[in-house]
Each structure stands twice: as structure tokens, then as C-alpha cells.
Design an enzyme around this catalytic site. Structure first.
Site, PDB file in Angstrom:
ATOM      1  CG  ASP A  98      97.027  49.430  89.258  1.00  0.00           C
ATOM      2  OD1 ASP A  98      97.701  50.307  88.273  1.00  0.00           O
ATOM      3  OD2 ASP A  98      96.388  50.601  90.092  1.00  0.00           O
ATOM      4  CG  HIS A 100      98.248  52.806  86.405  1.00  0.00           C
ATOM      5  ND1 HIS A 100      97.424  52.429  85.864  1.00  0.00           N
ATOM      6  CD2 HIS A 100      98.508  53.546  85.409  1.00  0.00           C
ATOM      7  CE1 HIS A 100      96.770  51.852  85.645  1.00  0.00           C
ATOM      8  NE2 HIS A 100      97.167  53.472  85.190  1.00  0.00           N
ATOM      9  CB  SER A 151      94.007  49.058  92.126  1.00  0.00           C
ATOM     10  OG  SER A 151      94.958  48.788  91.789  1.00  0.00           O
TER      11      SER A 151
END
Ligand code: B1M
Length: 215
Positions: A98, A100, A151
Site C-alpha cells: 500500500d 497511501h 490492506s
């Protein structure tokens, strides 16, 4: 456009030119944190909706994210800080796979400004790295962020790994990110983790939970 609308538009349109001047003007009217929470995050929310509905393409989302990051970095020195950094230490990471990190970095800022030491490992962190840092840095808490649905599965696996290594009692775990729900964390994950695991809807809830963990 009025200032607040213009700032929000800058996030949505990924428009950096003139950003600092608008932020300077905004700072004469509202505290830095409020500008982030009430104005800039509102812009990111619109970006998410446009992207989710196919009205915005990924490169433009990336530009919006860059403007958001630039704005937060510009505002950070204007945020209130408590002087003491000794309330506790958290290792913070975006989980494996991930990328972000805007939310995670906001959590870093809020915790750092409120007396915590934050070891921010960055994005795409496998559990092995998180664990190593938690040990080496003598962390009090492990914090994981993730925005993708996959996630949430990684977080579950990470908790299971802590369980199977007999390490669950060492670290309370703080989880956050848009794909999680309170029910998933506080019912499903709490049910399987041998230690304490809590969900933070935003950075401020993260701070309250840190205070509770350290009490
Ligand atoms: Co992505 N993305 N993205 N993206 N992106 C989402 C998450 C998505 C919901 C968009 C959508 O479809 N509507 C969607 C996920 C769908 C899903 O999994 N079901 C998505 C997708 C699909 C993708 C890609 C797969 C797209 C692709 O490549 N085709 C790809 C994934 C790459 C990867 O990770 N492997 C991708 C890429 C990107 C960019 C790189 C372009 C960019 C990220 C840039 C960056 O972060 N440096 C990006 C962005 C910007 C978004 C949206 C639009 C905005 C995210 C954001 O920054 N929000 C997002 C839409 C959405 O979230 N609805 C989306 C603002 C931020 C402050 O909020 O991170 O939620 P958030 O943090 C909050 C709370 O959640 C909480 O506190 C913060 C506020 O105070 N919090 C914590 C977060 N972590 C915490 C940890 C804590 C405590 C609280 O304690 C440890």
C-alpha cells in the site's frame, strides 16, 4: 472564488501555483489544523469520489495528492505543539503493498505535536520491518495504516503473526485508514488478536487512543 472554495479547488485540480499565498491568507483567519481538516481534506474527499466514479484518472489523483502534501508541509510549522516529547513512542507504517501515506503522515504530525515520538517507517512496509523497528526502537505501540481493501487483510495477517510469535502482549496496535471499519477492527480483529487492538477513525482519535494506551 472565495478563499476556502479556492483552496479546496486547488486540491481537486492539483494546482500548485499560488498555493502558498492562499495558505498565508488562510492562516490569518483560521488555525493551521482546521485548514487541513475542514478545507483540504474536504478536497481530498471529492478527489476520492471523482476517482471512484471514474470521473478522474490516476495521474490527476497523484497531482492532487502532491498539492495536499505540499500544503500540509507548509502548514505544519504553524501547528500548535506541546513542548515535551516523552509521552511514549509509536512505530508507524503503511502496510505491505500500500502506497497511501497522506493519512499516516497526518497521524505522525498530530502525535509528534502532542508529545509522542513517532518512528515513521514509510509505505509498503512488511511486518518483518515493522517488528524489527518496534523492537529496536523500543516502541510502546505499533501503528498501521492502509487504504486498500487488501490492506485490511494484511493487517489481519500481521496481527496473526504477532500472536504466533507470542509477541501480542508486547505491543498494543493502533489501526487506521479508509478501508477499515470500526466493526472489523473492534469485533473481528480484536477477537483474534491476543493483545489490544483499536481503530482510529482519524488522527485525533489516534491521539486519544495513544493517551489511553499510555495511561
Ligand atoms: Co488510491 N485508492 N490508489 N491513490 N486513493 C483510494 C484509497 C480508493 C478508495 C479510491 C477510490 O477508488 N475511490 C481506492 C481503494 C479501493 C479499494 O481498495 N477498495 C484506491 C485505489 C484503487 C488505488 C490504486 C490501486 C489505483 C491504481 O493503481 N489503479 C493505487 C494503489 C497503489 C498501492 O497502494 N499499491 C492508488 C494510488 C493512489 C495515489 C498514489 C495516486 C494516491 C496516494 C498518494 C499518497 O498517499 N502519497 C491515491 C489517493 C490520493 C487516493 C484517495 C483519493 C485519497 C486518499 C487520501 O490521501 N485521503 C483515496 C480515496 C479515499 O480514501 N476515499 C484512494 C486523505 C487522508 C488524510 O485520508 O488516508 O483515510 P486517510 O487518513 C485518515 C484516516 O483514515 C485516519 O486518519 C486520517 C485523517 O485524520 N488514518 C489513521 C489513516 N491512517 C491511520 C493510522 C492510524 C490512525 C488513523 O493509526 C496507526
Amino acid at each position: 472564488l472565495p478563499l476556502w472554495e479556492r483552496l479546496k479547488r486547488r486540491i481537486i485540480d492539483g494546482e500548485l501555483d499560488g498555493l502558498n499565498a492562499d495558505l498565508d491568507e488562510a492562516l490569518t483567519q483560521r488555525p493551521a489544523l482546521e485548514i487541513v481538516n475542514d478545507v483540504l481534506l474536504d478536497g481530498m474527499k471529492t478527489v476520492g469520489e471523482l476517482f471512484g466514479s471514474g470521473q478522474m484518472q490516476l495521474p490527476f489523483v497523484l497531482q492532487s495528492a502532491e498539492v495536499m502534501k505540499t500544503a500540509v508541509a507548509y502548514l505544519e510549522p504553524h501547528m500548535e505543539k506541546t513542548e515535551d516529547g516523552g509521552k511514549g513512542r509509536i512505530v508507524l507504517a503503511t502496510v505491505k503493498g500500500d502506497v497511501h501515506d497522506i493519512g499516516k503522515n497526518l497521524v505522525d504530525i498530530i502525535l509528534s505535536n502532542n508529545g509522542y515520538e513517532v518512528v515513521n517507517l514509510g509505505i509498503k512496509q512488511p511486518m518483518s520491518s515493522i517488528l524489527e523497528a518496534a523492537k529496536n526502537e523500543r516502541a510502546d505501540v505499533i501503528g498501521m495504516s492502509g487504504l486498500l481493501v487488501k490492506s485490511t487483510v494484511i493487517m489481519k495477517e500481521n496481527l496473526e503473526e504477532l500472536n504466533s510469535r507470542g509477541l501480542a502482549s508486547e505491543w498494543p496496535v493502533l489501526l487506521g485508514g479508509a478501508a477499515l471499519t470500526r466493526a472489523y477492527v473492534e469485533q473481528d480483529l480484536a477477537g483474534l488478536y491476543d493483545g489490544e487492538v483499536r481503530y482510529a477513525r482519524d488522527a485525533f482519535e489516534g491521539l486519544r487512543l495513544m493517551d489511553a494506551f499510555m495511561a
